[in-house]
Scaffold this active site. Structure first.
Site, mmCIF file in Angstrom:
data_model
loop_
_atom_site.group_PDB
_atom_site.id
_atom_site.type_symbol
_atom_site.label_atom_id
_atom_site.label_comp_id
_atom_site.label_asym_id
_atom_site.label_seq_id
_atom_site.Cartn_x
_atom_site.Cartn_y
_atom_site.Cartn_z
ATOM 1 N N CYS A 91 91.413 71.871 109.505
ATOM 2 C CA CYS A 91 92.364 72.596 108.657
ATOM 3 C C CYS A 91 91.690 73.661 107.798
ATOM 4 O O CYS A 91 92.350 74.568 107.302
ATOM 5 C CB CYS A 91 93.100 71.626 107.742
ATOM 6 S SG CYS A 91 94.024 70.420 108.671
ATOM 7 N N CYS A 388 92.219 70.122 101.887
ATOM 8 C CA CYS A 388 91.548 68.964 102.465
ATOM 9 C C CYS A 388 91.339 69.245 103.944
ATOM 10 O O CYS A 388 92.081 69.998 104.553
ATOM 11 C CB CYS A 388 92.368 67.686 102.261
ATOM 12 S SG CYS A 388 94.026 67.732 102.946
ATOM 13 N N GLY A 390 89.938 67.638 107.874
ATOM 14 C CA GLY A 390 89.759 66.443 108.697
ATOM 15 C C GLY A 390 88.343 65.904 108.665
ATOM 16 O O GLY A 390 87.398 66.601 108.309
#
Lengths: 402, 721
Positions: A91, A388, A390
């Site tokens: 991400c 955030c 992975g």
């Protein structure tokens, strides 16, 4: 030391990432091409001076595979000299693409580059690329792999973010995003996606549900309970977090980020680079950071990343005027708010991915644009984008409006 | 062993018949014989095709468990050579250039089933009562002859994982439907159909040796398969206790195998097998030794000619038709033993018979038993209230209320009514047998038989030797236990005997951890992570905290000033004071739903009372403590002669309270740690833990350290040298 400036930022609208989504009939390369063309056309950009095109993509296979950045640059008609690289930091890909371009500028190795990202989640589904993390038995076992939704509910359980708090946050996100859209806050950066005949496929974000209410959200079933309880991911997570008796499943489709299609592109360069194409900088990239955190809880990286990036810039949390904290899950933002002590009113003023959607690799570039627009609109100076990532990572960028 | 017979049409039949054995086992010798047969066939142009058949009732099975156990003592290189020699033979079969068919009219498992998979035509008898399985994962291993790769390529990722991970035995129809077999034919026509197939076949290679081969269900990257693989890993990992590593490696063989060619897949399987057989955690060795070798050995009736007569129990008396009595009667009746089920009144005795009927009805309703069989069993049970009916019994088991006076009355009445040479047993869990022996004349023919609840599901019986119990009496009782398809271990008369004595250390450790301020969920998770079937606090709730405290109080009374209070026992008494008595009260360490009785969350009063706010917890150390505390007590039982040998201690622990099966038992666990490390850990914990006497290494362990010994032999005869 040279500085890295932001000259412009564009993005596609976000289309629902499913068969009925307006962008499902567009290819990923078309989405990215839309952004590159827009950057060029609205800035009258001499692409022969663009030295690199770096695009983040979290599913870089199939139609998004084979270095979609270089192929997009060529497809958009950029000059042959504009090289291209696709990068994958899950991400964080889009934001990291911006960091890489900025790093090249800081290092004095390029003067002008394009960075952003692309993700057609409707055409290249999440996790369809496989990978050792979840599929190689030896690795998944050793790393205590669990899907992100289970991690989000682990955070909510362990740190006590209740269903009502999460849903309340989601309702707010919808409300803020809708009023931002109505007020035209996104108009500056959004560029419509057109088909090969020039007909508009989508001109504005379509994922929003402005009428979302607490009652409506309360009726939704948790999304990750079956994964956690039936498949066995909860037991795996709790081997790492034995102090949690059991996970309470609180995230659902309404308080998690939406699955959408989209692309983004940001023009980055040195002062000289801007002058060479006759552009005035809109903002400046002050600092950035990537951090790793424990991978089973996975999603608690935004605050450590932010803290690190602020420190690099010699700033503190109190210096920051506006934040874009990616709304992967409501719990991620609430956890960031608790750890950072940031003023909630400064965070995600135009809503976020719960209302608008999170096109993985494209999101970082989109958030930089949204934040820059907001800083200009509100006449503020310092902003932070954080996400955030992975496998237990966090990423953050500090930008300053000029 | 593979007898060759070439017919006029050019079909070579290889008849598999291991001489002097009731069944075929595809071991190294068999593989060598097959290899020789294949070599001859390959070089003989008169041979047009090959049919492999078994001369035994069942087709055949894999390498026997004793050999697998030995394998875990071999070097990695030798284990590799072992696996690869099987792989080579089956690969030779697949690439010999002749079409090959296998016919099966009976069950096949392990490498023998792989032998079938290696054949292009796999024909099973329509009318066979047979099953087909790869049971290796239950041994902490997986197939090694290439079966993971063949199965993957024959039936796909999902089906092969389903079969290999569960070890599930497939019926004829299920194995046909999945593609394990290619077709079916009536038993009498198997050979002729097989011959027709190989003669008509133009193809002599396997599909996976062709360039454009694709895995039947589409390989690992289809959306459903990639999700399935991730889910299967998680599912196996969540069940980590037990044969966890074997499951992980099965998954790797299938996942990685699906990404490479067949021969590379074989190599991956071989390397993974070496890993399981020789890993320092010794899971395979411990699991095979306890569950596959020593448990069946303890359960088998030794048939020696001199003892074969007279030891059979044909009529059993059971005193007390309560839950335990009815359970014992049921097990005996199911084994064809006539049972006199005696209670104080005909009504009470009938209630016991009703209990048995209920158990049977439930089995019939779930289609686990035929109506006829259920009638046969209940027909073996005669309820009675007359001690006179015990006059024909060969064995009487007393299972009345756990009260010395009640027992005294029942035992002395039975003693008077029974034949002089019959055996009398008491099913007590707490009262010393030597004491109870005073109430009977036949002290030498009197003993304890400690059954576990629920009797219809638990397999262990502690056969308790009183001071005067004769060896013959113990043998008769043990063989009776075996007759009822249960497993006896011989235990010397001592407080709580063996199983409950060691198990109580697990429960007390859970309490001690709580007393030390360990957060309750961490204690519970550590129990599960250790591989115990139930976490300590949950188990205390099941047993009843009140009952547990009563046991402690009795011990205190009996021992008087010699009693040393155990760490953690205060927590149990405190719980009882709080009215938290256990599951039956719906209030224990956990809260329970008042209407359904379902377990809810841990009681929040625990954290309030005991939490220290300490957050730096060494989780692995807790896991070790929960096992080691039991191991040390088991060693003390060996020292005191309460159990005779490590085998009984480990089998008893496995069956009695499901002691972490992956360890092989509390004694195997110490062997795997090594005496030196076990002693070090003990010494360290004894110093570190409050009231840590229980961790002072037992004297026997100290001796072992000095002598460099282990409880089990540290080497076996090599398969190779």
């Amino acid at each position: 030391m040279p500085a890295a400036f932001i000259f412009d930022a564009v993005r596609t609208p976000r289309g629902k990432g499913k068969r009925s989504g307006s962008l499902h009939c567009a290819t990923a390369v078309q989405l990215a091409t839309t952004c590159l063309e827009a950057l060029r056309d609205r800035n009258d950009l001499n692409t022969a001076l663009v030295e690199d095109v770096i695009l983040g993509c979290a599913g870089p296979h199939g139609e998004q595979g084979g270095n979609i950045a270089r192929i997009t640059a060529l497809n958009a008609g950029f000059d042959d000299v504009a090289a291209g690289a696709q990068i994958d930091r899950f991400c964080g890909s889009g934001l990291d693409a911006i960091h890489m371009a900025a790093a090249n500028v800081f290092a004095g190795q390029i003067d002008l580059g394009v960075a952003g990202g692309v993700e057609s989640m409707s055409r290249v589904p999440m996790a369809s690329g496989g990978g050792a993390w979840g599929m190689d038995p030896q690795v998944a076992w050793k790393l205590h792999f669990v899907p992100q939704g289970v991690s989000a509910d682990l955070i909510a359980t362990k740190f006590g973010y209740g269903r009502e708090a999460l849903d309340g946050y989601a309702v707010q996100s919808q409300r803020k995003a809708f009023s931002a859209q109505c007020a035209g806050h996104f108009d500056k950066s959004v560029t419509p996606v057109k088909d090969m005949n020039g007909e508009i496929l989508l001109a504005k974000d379509e994922y929003l549900r402005p009428n979302t209410s607490m009652e409506e959200l309360a009726a939704l079933e948790p999304s990750f309970k079956a994964q956690g309880e039936n498949v066995g991911f909860e037991k795996i997570a709790l081997l790492r977090y034995p102090e949690v008796e059991k996970i309470s499943y609180r995230h659902h489709a309404g308080n998690s980020s939406g699955i959408v299609d989209g692309a983004s592109a940001v023009l980055i360069g040195s002062r000289a680079g801007g002058e060479s194409v006759g552009l005035k900088p809109r903002g400046r990239i002050r600092s950035w950071a990537n951090v790793g955190v424990e991978p089973t809880m996975m999603l608690h990286g935004p605050w450590p990343a932010t803290e690190k990036a602020l420190k690099k810039a010699g700033l503190t949390i109190g210096d920051v005027d506006l934040f874009e904290v990616n709304e992967a899950f409501a719990g991620v933002v609430l956890h960031f708010l608790r750890l950072s002590g940031a003023d909630a009113d400064k965070v995600n003023v135009d809503g976020g991915a719960i209302a608008l959607g999170h096109p993985l690799g494209a999101t970082g570039g989109m958030l930089v644009g949204t934040l820059l627009d907001a800083l200009e609109r509100e006449d503020k100076e310092l902003g932070v984008v954080t996400m955030c990532v992975g496998a237990g990572m966090g990423i953050a960028t500090v930008i300053q409006r000029i | 062993m593979f007898d060759q017979e070439l017919d006029q049409d050019g079909v070579l039949t290889l008849r598999w018949d291991t001489p002097g054995r009731p069944d075929n086992s595809f071991d190294l010798r068999a593989a060598e014989h097959l290899s020789a047969g294949l070599e001859r066939a390959a070089g003989d142009e008169n041979v047009k095709g090959i049919v492999i058949a078994s001369e035994k009732e069942e087709f055949g099975h894999g390498v026997n468990v004793e050999s697998l156990l030995q394998l875990t003592y071999e070097s990695p290189a030798d284990v590799g050579e072992f696996a690869r020699s099987f792989q080579r033979v089956l690969r030779k079969l697949e690439t010999c250039g002749k079409p090959v068919a296998a016919i099966a009219s009976g069950s096949a498992s392990g490498s023998a089933l792989d032998l079938i998979l290696a054949c292009s035509f796999r024909i099973v008898a329509t009318d066979a009562e047979a099953s087909f399985s790869f049971p290796e994962s239950a041994f902490g291993l997986h197939p090694f002859s290439g079966a993971t790769q063949r199965l993957l390529r024959l039936i796909g990722i999902k089906e092969s994982l389903g079969m290999l991970l569960s070890g599930e035995a497939l019926s004829v129809s299920a194995s046909l439907q999945k593609g394990v077999f290619s077709e079916t034919a009536p038993r009498v026509e198997l050979l002729s159909v097989a011959k027709r197939r190989v003669l008509a076949s133009a193809v002599s290679s396997r599909p996976w040796d062709k360039r454009d081969f694709q895995i039947p269900d589409g390989g690992p990257m289809t959306p459903t398969n990639s999700m399935f693989i991730t889910g299967a890993i998680a599912n196996a990992h969540a069940r980590i206790a037990g044969s966890g590593h074997a499951l992980k490696n099965v998954l790797s063989c299938i996942y990685e195998g699906s990404l490479v060619d067949f021969d590379t897949g074989l190599e991956i399987e071989a390397r993974s097998f070496i890993n399981l057989a020789t890993a320092p955690d010794r899971i395979a060795r411990n699991v095979i030794r306890t569950q596959q070798v020593n448990l069946p050995r303890a359960s088998r009736i030794a048939r020696s000619e001199s003892q074969d007569t007279g030891s059979q129990i044909s009529v059993l008396g059971v005193l007390g038709a309560g839950v335990m009595g009815a359970g014992i009667a049921y097990r005996a009746a199911a084994a064809g033993v006539e049972v006199r089920l005696l209670d104080v009144s005909g009504e009470a005795a009938n209630r016991g018979a009703e209990r048995i009927k209920k158990t049977l009805d439930a089995l019939v309703a779930r289609k686990k038993m035929s109506v006829a069989r259920a009638q046969e069993i209940i027909g073996n049970v005669r309820p009675t209230s007359s001690y006179g009916d015990l006059s024909t019994t060969d064995l009487v088991i007393e299972a009345v209320f756990e009260d010395r006076k009640v027992k005294r009355d029942a035992l002395s009445k039975a003693d008077a009514a029974m034949k002089r040479d019959a055996v009398l047993a008491s099913n007590t869990s707490t009262l010393p047998i030597t004491g109870l022996a005073q109430y009977v004349q036949r002290a030498d023919r009197f003993l304890g038989m400690h059954y576990f609840s629920p009797v219809d599901r638990m397999q262990l019986v502690e056969v308790i030797k009183g001071e005067k119990t004769s060896a013959e009496t113990l043998r008769i009782a043990a063989d009776f236990v075996r007759l009822t398809k249960m497993t006896p271990i011989i235990v010397n008369d001592a407080r709580s005997f063996y199983a409950n004595r060691v198990l109580s250390k697990y429960l007390l450790e859970g309490l001690a951890l709580l007393e030390e301020g360990t957060p309750p969920p961490v204690i519970e998770r550590a129990g599960i992570a250790a591989g115990m079937p139930v976490s300590p606090l949950a188990l205390l709730d099941e047993i009843s905290i009140e009952l547990f405290c009563r046991g402690l109080t009795e011990e205190k009374c009996d021992l008087g000033s010699a009693y040393r209070s155990a760490a953690g026992e205060g927590v149990a008494f405190w719980m009882v004071e709080q009215g938290r008595l256990g599951r039956r009260a719906l209030k224990g360490f956990y809260d329970y739903d008042s209407s359904t009785g379902a377990r809810q969350a841990l009681w929040d009063g625990l954290a309030k009372e005991f939490s220290t706010g300490e957050t730096s917890i060494d989780f692995d150390e807790l896991v070790t403590r929960l096992l080691l505390v039991q191991s040390f007590e088991a060693i003390r039982c060996l020292e005191a002669g309460i159990v005779a040998n490590p085998e009984d201690a480990d089998v008893g622990a496995y069956l009695g309270w499901g002691f972490a099966p992956w360890t092989g038992g509390p004694i195997s666990y110490v062997d795997t740690l090594g005496a030196v490390r076990a002693r070090e850990k003990g010494t360290m914990l004894a110093a570190k833990v409050n009231n840590g006497e229980r961790y002072i290494p037992p004297a026997l362990l100290n001796e072992f350290v000095i002598e460099g010994r282990s409880f089990y032999p540290s080497a076996q005869r090599s398969l190779y040298r």
